[in-house]
Design a protein around this motif. Structure first.
Motif, short mmCIF file in Angstrom:
data_model
loop_
_atom_site.label_atom_id
_atom_site.label_comp_id
_atom_site.label_asym_id
_atom_site.label_seq_id
_atom_site.Cartn_x
_atom_site.Cartn_y
_atom_site.Cartn_z
N ILE A 12 1.01 -1.22 0.02
CA ILE A 12 0.12 0.03 0.05
C ILE A 12 0.96 1.23 -0.11
O ILE A 12 1.96 1.04 0.04
N GLY A 13 0.25 2.42 -0.29
CA GLY A 13 1.10 3.80 0.11
C GLY A 13 1.51 4.07 1.35
O GLY A 13 2.37 4.61 1.58
N ALA A 14 0.61 3.30 2.31
CA ALA A 14 0.74 3.78 3.74
C ALA A 14 0.78 5.04 3.83
O ALA A 14 1.30 5.82 4.81
N GLY A 15 -0.07 5.76 2.99
CA GLY A 15 -0.46 7.44 3.16
C GLY A 15 -0.99 7.70 4.39
O GLY A 15 -0.58 8.92 4.94
N ALA A 16 -1.96 6.96 5.10
CA ALA A 16 -2.58 7.24 6.30
C ALA A 16 -1.49 7.42 7.42
O ALA A 16 -1.58 8.55 8.15
N LEU A 17 -0.54 6.64 7.37
CA LEU A 17 0.46 6.70 8.36
C LEU A 17 1.38 8.05 8.20
O LEU A 17 2.02 8.65 9.02
N LYS A 18 1.80 8.01 6.73
CA LYS A 18 2.38 9.11 6.60
C LYS A 18 1.92 10.65 6.64
O LYS A 18 2.57 11.33 7.23
N VAL A 19 0.78 10.42 6.60
CA VAL A 19 -0.20 11.85 6.89
C VAL A 19 -0.15 12.16 8.38
O VAL A 19 0.11 13.13 8.74
N LEU A 20 -0.28 10.87 9.03
CA LEU A 20 -0.25 11.07 10.55
C LEU A 20 1.01 11.59 10.97
O LEU A 20 1.11 12.59 11.74
N ILE A 21 2.24 11.27 10.57
CA ILE A 21 3.54 11.68 11.01
C ILE A 21 3.68 13.21 10.64
O ILE A 21 3.98 13.86 11.36
N HIS A 22 3.20 13.32 9.32
CA HIS A 22 3.22 14.82 8.89
C HIS A 22 2.47 15.63 9.85
O HIS A 22 2.76 16.83 10.33
N ASP A 23 1.09 15.27 10.14
CA ASP A 23 0.26 16.05 10.91
C ASP A 23 0.41 16.43 12.23
O ASP A 23 0.90 17.37 12.92
N LEU A 24 0.96 15.12 12.96
CA LEU A 24 1.02 14.96 14.37
C LEU A 24 2.48 15.25 14.89
O LEU A 24 2.54 16.01 16.00
N VAL A 25 3.35 14.83 14.24
CA VAL A 25 4.68 14.86 14.50
C VAL A 25 5.34 16.24 13.93
O VAL A 25 5.83 16.97 14.59
N MET A 26 5.18 16.42 12.81
CA MET A 26 5.90 17.63 11.98
C MET A 26 5.10 18.78 11.80
O MET A 26 5.91 19.88 11.27
N GLY A 27 3.74 18.75 12.29
CA GLY A 27 3.02 20.05 12.20
C GLY A 27 2.78 20.60 10.81
O GLY A 27 2.72 21.93 10.74
N LEU A 28 2.55 19.84 9.88
CA LEU A 28 2.10 20.19 8.79
C LEU A 28 0.76 20.41 8.37
O LEU A 28 -0.05 19.72 9.17
N PRO A 29 0.40 21.52 7.74
CA PRO A 29 -1.31 21.64 7.46
C PRO A 29 -1.61 20.31 6.82
O PRO A 29 -1.09 19.75 5.92
N PRO A 30 -2.93 19.68 6.97
CA PRO A 30 -3.46 18.72 6.22
C PRO A 30 -3.41 18.66 4.78
O PRO A 30 -2.99 17.56 4.40
N LYS A 31 -3.56 19.64 4.24
CA LYS A 31 -3.39 19.60 2.68
C LYS A 31 -1.94 19.37 2.25
O LYS A 31 -1.55 18.56 1.13
N VAL A 32 -0.91 19.77 2.88
CA VAL A 32 0.25 19.74 2.73
C VAL A 32 0.74 18.31 3.06
O VAL A 32 1.54 17.47 2.33
N SER A 33 0.37 17.74 4.19
CA SER A 33 0.77 16.46 4.46
C SER A 33 0.27 15.56 3.74
O SER A 33 0.89 14.66 3.14
#
Lengths: 131, 275
Positions: B175-196
């Motif tokens: 899978i792309g594992a996009g859900a996990l990557k988005v989580l890391i971007h959102d919660l850990v790295m503080g990126l805005p949802p659309k950027v993540s």
């Protein structure tokens, strides 16, 4: 070249976003076109869309070479087009990374990111040689 | 499995995958195995199609200047190493394990997203010096609110190693594992949802390529089977991409929650009771 000129007008300059965006777009379009042609050709010859072959384990470059050998055999031409479609698809992110390495090195002179993308390129190249 | 069925499943998978930034695989693999395909072959064929979904939609996002290329290229270093290891593990592991793991990944993404559902994105107050050194700042024009949004990515020292895990899951499950990557971007790295979501899309392409080369070397990728799947997924993803830029974050999120929950439970049950 045409695309590039058009976009220079639109955003005033050629940058990383344009380079990466169009590499990805071109890769997917070429690959999709090859796959479509391959399927239609196969259907025209055989009247169905059943492919009963699976490839043996080989790395990416062997896969491309064996595909090119098939050019000389008429019966397998649709399959050759399909294989090329897969090949182009796999090359798309690879070329994108390679272009990023050059862009960071030559245009931005950002050595940090040249190193990062260079590392990604090496790992991908290694993985394509896997057997 | 007939050509038409493969093609139809793939269009739906591509559509949902692009809208969510999760990649088509998360719908494709449960559907393919549901119609009788072996899970390892479904994983292998899915990960090829993930290259197409990711590249197709990433090309649009990148040119819209929502994607943060530097964040993406830094994190790729970790995901590709993870993906190579993950794909190698799949080749030697049992099928029950893969079903259950697939379900667990879906449900854990669900739990994390569910707990987050009432909070919208806030600017990180402090950017650590490592993330600053990595130049992880950015800005983009948000169509839904009609203004330029500036942000500073942070905690890259944590995001990087976590991405190794996301890459591992991607290679392991196709899978792309996009859900996990988005989580890391959102919660850990503080990126805005659309950027993540869009940056995750970019990373997914190279990650999937690393996984694909392992499956290709193992002789598990059949071009005749992959072709209709890739074409369907690209078609669906093209439609999904058009929609994402226009939708608000909350609506997109609620839709993923439902999809993740249903598929997660389904895969775990099939892993336990056999297929």
């Amino acid at each position: 070249m045409d695309h590039r000129l058009k976009n220079e007008k639109k955003v005033d300059h050629f940058d990383m976003e344009i380079l990466v965006g169009y590499i990805l777009l071109a890769g997917v379009l070429i690959s999709a076109a090859l796959l479509t042609i391959g399927l239609i050709w196969h259907w025209a010859i055989w009247g169905n869309l059943r492919f009963e072959h699976s490839i043996v384990g080989m790395n990416f470059f062997e896969f491309i070479l064996s595909t090119l050998h098939q050019v000389f055999s008429h019966a397998t031409r649709p399959r050759f087009i399909l294989n090329m479609g897969i090949g182009v698809l796999m090359l798309t992110p690879f070329v994108r990374v390679l272009a990023s390495v050059f862009y960071f090195a030559l245009k931005e002179r950002n050595w940090k990111y040249t190193l990062f993308t260079g590392f990604v390129f090496c790992v991908l190249a290694y993985s394509l040689f896997l057997r | 499995m007939s050509f038409h069925l493969l093609f139809l499943i793939s269009i739906v998978a591509g559509f949902v995958g692009a809208m969510s930034g999760m990649g088509g695989g998360i719908i494709l693999i449960p559907a393919l195995t549901f119609f009788g395909m072996d899970i390892k072959h479904a994983i292998a064929v899915s990960i090829v199609s993930v290259i197409a979904t990711s590249s197709g939609s990433a090309s649009a996002y990148v040119r819209d200047r929502i994607t943060n290329l530097k964040v993406g290229m830094f994190l790729e270093m970790f995901t590709i190493v993870g993906a190579l290891a993950g794909a190698a593990i799949t080749l030697i592991s049992g099928r029950k394990f893969l079903f259950i793991l697939f379900g667990i990944v879906l449900l854990s993404s669900w739990v994390a997203l569910f707990r987050q559902r009432h909070e919208s994105w806030r600017q990180a107050v402090h950017q650590d010096s490592f993330s600053h050194w990595l130049e992880l700042e950015g800005k983009y024009y948000d169509e839904s609110v009609g203004k330029m949004i500036e942000y500073r990515g942070s905690r890259a020292y944590l995001g990087g190693p976590l991405m190794l895990g996301a890459g591992l899951v991607a290679g392991l499950l196709g899978i792309g594992a996009g859900a996990l990557k988005v989580l890391i971007h959102d919660l850990v790295m503080g990126l805005p949802p659309k950027v993540s979501t869009t940056t995750s899309n970019l990373i997914i392409g190279v990650t999937a390529l690393a996984g694909t080369s392992v499956y290709l070397a193992a002789g598990m990728i059949d071009p005749g089977l992959a072709a209709p799947i890739i074409l369907g997924v690209v078609l669906g993803a093209t439609l999904g991409t058009r929609l994402l830029v226009r939708l608000t974050n909350q609506l997109v999120r609620r839709f993923f929650l439902l999809v993740l929950l249903i598929l997660g439970i389904e895969m775990i049950l099939r892993g336990i009771w056999g297929t």
